[in-house]
Design a protein around this motif. Structure first.
Motif, PDB file in Angstrom:
ATOM      1  N   LEU A  12       0.974  -1.437  -0.322  1.00 26.64           N
ATOM      2  CA  LEU A  12       0.243  -0.463   0.126  1.00 26.64           C
ATOM      3  C   LEU A  12       0.736   0.868  -0.193  1.00 26.64           C
ATOM      4  N   THR A  13       1.503   1.343   0.983  1.00 28.78           N
ATOM      5  CA  THR A  13       2.746   2.189   0.509  1.00 28.78           C
ATOM      6  C   THR A  13       3.409   2.712  -0.287  1.00 28.78           C
ATOM      7  N   LEU A  14       4.150   1.462  -1.243  1.00 26.01           N
ATOM      8  CA  LEU A  14       4.799   1.581  -2.542  1.00 26.01           C
ATOM      9  C   LEU A  14       3.626   2.514  -3.469  1.00 26.01           C
ATOM     10  N   VAL A  15       2.202   1.890  -3.083  1.00 20.96           N
ATOM     11  CA  VAL A  15       1.516   2.673  -4.354  1.00 20.96           C
ATOM     12  C   VAL A  15       1.093   3.885  -4.375  1.00 20.96           C
ATOM     13  N   THR A  68       4.269  -1.018 -12.257  1.00 20.59           N
ATOM     14  CA  THR A  68       3.929  -2.073 -12.379  1.00 20.59           C
ATOM     15  C   THR A  68       4.334  -3.232 -11.389  1.00 20.59           C
ATOM     16  N   ALA A  69       5.539  -3.751 -11.547  1.00 23.17           N
ATOM     17  CA  ALA A  69       6.061  -4.535 -10.963  1.00 23.17           C
ATOM     18  C   ALA A  69       5.566  -4.138  -9.162  1.00 23.17           C
ATOM     19  N   VAL A  70       5.629  -3.155  -8.971  1.00 29.57           N
ATOM     20  CA  VAL A  70       4.989  -2.860  -7.342  1.00 29.57           C
ATOM     21  C   VAL A  70       4.254  -3.508  -7.174  1.00 29.57           C
ATOM     22  N   PHE A  71       3.253  -3.126  -7.836  1.00 21.60           N
ATOM     23  CA  PHE A  71       1.720  -3.386  -7.566  1.00 21.60           C
ATOM     24  C   PHE A  71       1.356  -4.828  -7.545  1.00 21.60           C
ATOM     25  N   VAL A  72       2.030  -5.410  -8.543  1.00 19.81           N
ATOM     26  CA  VAL A  72       1.800  -6.981  -8.963  1.00 19.81           C
ATOM     27  C   VAL A  72       2.586  -7.607  -7.535  1.00 19.81           C
ATOM     28  N   PHE A  73       3.837  -6.758  -6.662  1.00 16.04           N
ATOM     29  CA  PHE A  73       4.456  -7.390  -5.738  1.00 16.04           C
ATOM     30  C   PHE A  73       3.143  -7.116  -4.513  1.00 16.04           C
ATOM     31  N   GLY A  74       2.687  -6.148  -4.511  1.00 17.00           N
ATOM     32  CA  GLY A  74       1.819  -5.503  -3.391  1.00 17.00           C
ATOM     33  C   GLY A  74       1.196  -6.707  -3.228  1.00 17.00           C
ATOM     34  N   ALA A  75       0.424  -7.413  -4.990  1.00 14.21           N
ATOM     35  CA  ALA A  75      -0.849  -8.181  -5.260  1.00 14.21           C
ATOM     36  C   ALA A  75      -0.433  -8.797  -4.171  1.00 14.21           C
ATOM     37  N   LEU A 125      -5.958  -0.131   9.236  1.00 11.56           N
ATOM     38  CA  LEU A 125      -5.652   0.104  10.411  1.00 11.56           C
ATOM     39  C   LEU A 125      -4.182   0.291   9.264  1.00 11.56           C
ATOM     40  N   ALA A 126      -3.905  -1.048   8.201  1.00  7.62           N
ATOM     41  CA  ALA A 126      -2.776  -0.653   6.866  1.00  7.62           C
ATOM     42  C   ALA A 126      -3.057   0.753   6.171  1.00  7.62           C
ATOM     43  N   ILE A 173       4.757   7.836   4.354  1.00  8.63           N
ATOM     44  CA  ILE A 173       4.101   7.541   3.446  1.00  8.63           C
ATOM     45  C   ILE A 173       5.132   7.039   1.689  1.00  8.63           C
ATOM     46  N   GLY A 174       5.474   5.689   1.313  1.00 11.99           N
ATOM     47  CA  GLY A 174       6.671   5.666   0.653  1.00 11.99           C
ATOM     48  C   GLY A 174       7.322   4.871   1.343  1.00 11.99           C
ATOM     49  N   SER A 175       7.596   5.168   2.267  1.00  9.80           N
ATOM     50  CA  SER A 175       8.748   4.289   3.027  1.00  9.80           C
ATOM     51  C   SER A 175       8.758   2.818   3.556  1.00  9.80           C
TER      52      SER A 175
END
Lengths: 397, 304
Positions: free
Chosen positions: B26-29, B191-198, B225-226, B235-237
């Motif tokens: 969530l934070t990366l997205v 795209t890679a980050v999103f897939v990894f997050g999923a 909570l997330a 955010i982002g860290s």
């Protein structure tokens, strides 16, 4: 003027002479989704099986059963009940599992002069001061099964007991019922044990890590828990996984140890004691037919919820037949319901003046049966013809 | 008493690490593409259903976990390519609306496919019992969850802090335009980050499935909570997400466990039991407010 009077008289005449209904409508509002869904589904399936046995008729009249999900949410329950009463104009309502929902829906149903046949929720309020002619409970009063467990734990001589229950009206009734027959102050036999801790959880809670650590710190020799549906499934699994079953004997009312929970938890539940007014191995013709057909129809053993749903339908059937289909004659219908002219799958019982049952309660133990299946086995009778503790406060109008 | 605190600390750690799996994606997205994804919790739910279905089909929890996580990654890829690409250009309000719609769609789709009743998922038999640590018994399965959480945290640390891709991710999070100007394709990176997050969502859902229940709507409560976690952490860290998760997990568990006990001294049991958890959840938000007062960007701001 005279015309108006005649019309008025005619209208009054129409209103007073009840006609036989052409069709009986039943509103079955129950919890069919979320952690409590298993309970509502069993009530629904039990009710539907009875309708099948009755060829889709109640008291000989064609019947329509409207089924809705209350999502275990009092607001949703209230809205749907309103729709059943005002738009669909149902003749009976049934199905609610949880007492907090029953207390939310009750006033509207009673105001509308519609009979509610509870197939599960039995709040103490409706057994005592707030008892109502339009409310019948075909199952039990909330405290009863817990009273039976309290008596058992007391008789077996356990000294330190922890209670775990959700923080809602049904949970409070559970604690009151258990203590009434276990704790030294109230126990008729003068108990020696004590309740060392009372843990109240959120209704619908699924993770019990914090509570289990607390129980471990208290070191009880017996634990009484009342967590219906998915809550109980998770609790027992996590209780065993935490290694607490080595030192602590588990006790529960029948609804926290019935076939729905056993199916989900399996072997870890072996050796657990529980109380019930009904069991699938009870030896009477009605019960044998019910259990066999339920298994054939749904491929699983019925739980006590299913038996209550089944009985609710039989009760409506007998009463509608008694009043010859004139369900608008409320006084006659009430009398017919009170008379209880149907054969319950639990064997004989009668209604008390507060419309709650006077009946036997049995001790069951979870063990393996002859076929190697983990299931409940009836061990003996705890109470004979047991009434609830609130009936004296009920002034039925 | 020390044993109680120790056991509750382990419970807090377990809860916190599971929150971390959700908060990391969530934070990366949010941090890189500035996209609010309310449907992050739905990926957690759908992932859990995938794991449960695969575990049932294969009759093995571990195969189910692997297949379910892979399935969620594919779903994440499809979602990113079809829907989320269109959303980055829009403002936050459109993103909130679209991803909220996604929650409703996901819930209904799951209800249609698997029914309204919770789906059962059991841990492997070997892990169903307790193990003895430091003189008391603790559920083996919860220890496995802790191990998974720590392993993922370590892996993410190496990936983000030490690898080249991680450098791009960090650069993208702190200044996207500059990163793009340096010739890095932030779009593909994302795209890679999103897939990894999923995939992380599905891992959390699959691991928690046997402990809780796999059911419709399970993602909503945990999503709040997330969000608290990533706001506390910055955010982002990733580091912020880890620290924030552990703080929220510990405060929530200890509060839920110890406050009722303390309150029992002054109040009846049922009142203490109502007040304890309420105070514990208030505590989390008080904590968040306090941290934001002193550090408006969170504990470890990515765009410092």
């Amino acid at each position: 003027m005279s015309l108006r009077l005649t019309t008025l008289a005619a209208a009054l005449l129409l209103a007073s002479s009840a006609h036989a209904a052409e069709q009986i409508k039943v509103g079955l509002l129950s919890t069919l989704s979320g952690p409590g869904a298993g309970l509502g589904v069993d009530i629904r399936d039990g009710f539907n099986l009875a309708m099948k046995h009755l060829n889709g008729k109640l008291g000989g009249l064609p019947a329509e059963v409207l089924i809705a999900d209350d999502q275990q949410n009092p607001d949703v329950a209230k809205q749907t009940a309103d729709k059943f009463l005002k738009k669909d104009k149902v003749d009976f309502m049934t199905g609610i599992v949880f007492s907090n929902l029953m207390l939310a829906v009750g006033p509207t149903v009673f105001e509308n002069k519609t009979f509610y046949i509870s197939a599960n929720a039995g709040p103490s309020q409706y057994a005592g001061e707030q008892c109502n002619p339009f409310f019948f409970n075909v199952a039990w009063q909330n405290d009863n099964l817990h009273e039976a467990v309290g008596k058992t734990v007391h008789d077996k001589g356990f000294k330190n007991v922890v209670i775990v229950t959700p923080n809602y009206p049904g949970g409070k009734d559970a604690v009151a019922g258990f203590k009434r027959y276990y704790a030294p102050k109230e126990a008729p036999a003068g108990g020696k044990g004590k309740v060392v801790d009372e843990i109240y959880t959120k209704l619908g809670q699924l993770d019990y890590a914090a509570e289990l650590a607390q129980i471990r710190a208290t070191k009880p020799d017996a634990l009484f828990f009342f967590l219906p549906g998915g809550m109980g499934i998770n609790f027992v699994k996590q209780f065993v996984a935490a290694g607490l079953s080595r030192d602590t004997q588990l006790f529960a009312p029948g609804f926290s140890a019935d076939e729905d929970i056993i199916k989900a938890v399996g072997a870890p539940m072996m050796g657990m004691f529980n109380s019930s007014h009904w069991a699938h191995d009870m030896d009477n013709a009605e019960n044998k037919r019910f259990v066999a057909d339920f298994q054939k129809e749904f491929g699983r053993l019925p739980s006590l919820y299913a038996s209550q749903g089944y009985d609710a339908a039989l009760m409506m059937d007998a009463a509608v037949r008694d009043v010859k289909g004139k369900v608008d004659d409320k006084a006659a219908l009430q009398k017919a319901l009170e008379a209880k002219r149907f054969k319950s799958v639990r064997g004989d019982f009668k209604f008390n003046t507060n419309h709650y049952p006077v009946q036997n309660y049995y001790l069951r133990a979870i063990s393996k049966d002859a076929t190697g299946r983990v299931t409940n086995k009836t061990m003996g009778t705890i109470f004979t013809n047991h009434a609830d503790a609130y009936v004296a406060q009920c002034k039925m109008k | 008493m020390t044993q109680l605190v120790l056991e509750q600390a382990l419970n807090g750690l377990q809860f916190g690490l599971m929150l971390f799996l959700l908060a990391a994606g969530l934070t990366l997205v949010f941090g890189i593409m500035d996209c609010i994804n309310l449907a992050h919790g739905s990926l957690y739910m759908v992932g859990a259903y995938f794991v449960a279905a695969a575990a049932q089909a294969a009759d093995s929890f571990w195969i189910g976990l692997g297949a379910g996580v892979a399935g969620a990654a594919v779903l994440g890829l499809l979602l990113e390519l079809t829907l989320f690409r269109q959303l980055y250009k829009r403002d936050h309000l459109s993103q909130v609306l679209a991803t909220f719609a996604l929650i409703l769609i996901a819930n209904e789709a799951v209800r249609m496919l698997w029914g309204a009743q919770p789906v059962m998922l059991n841990p492997p038999d070997a892990l169903a019992g307790p193990v003895e640590i430091a003189g008391f018994f603790y559920p083996a399965y919860r220890l496995v969850i802790i191990a998974f959480g720590l392993a993922v945290a370590g892996l993410l640390y190496l990936l983000v802090a030490k690898s080249r891709v991680g450098m791009w991710v960090r650069a993208g999070a702190s200044n996207r335009e500059m990163t793009e100007a340096l010739g890095i394709n932030v779009r593909n990176l994302f795209t890679a980050v999103f897939v990894f997050g999923a995939a992380l969502c599905a891992l959390a859902g699959g691991l928690l499935g046997p402990l809780l229940a796999v059911q419709v709507g399970m993602g909503e409560s945990v999503l709040i909570l997330a969000f608290v976690v990533i706001i506390i952490g910055g955010i982002g860290s990733i580091r912020g997400a880890l620290v924030g998760s552990l703080i929220v997990g510990t405060v929530d568990t200890l509060g839920r466990a110890l406050l009722p006990t303390l309150l029992r001294a002054a109040l009846p049991a049922d009142a203490a039991a109502t007040l304890g958890p309420t105070l514990a959840s208030i505590l989390i938000y008080l904590l968040m407010a306090g941290i934001l007062f002193f550090k408006p960007q969170g504990l470890f701001p990515a765009r410092a």
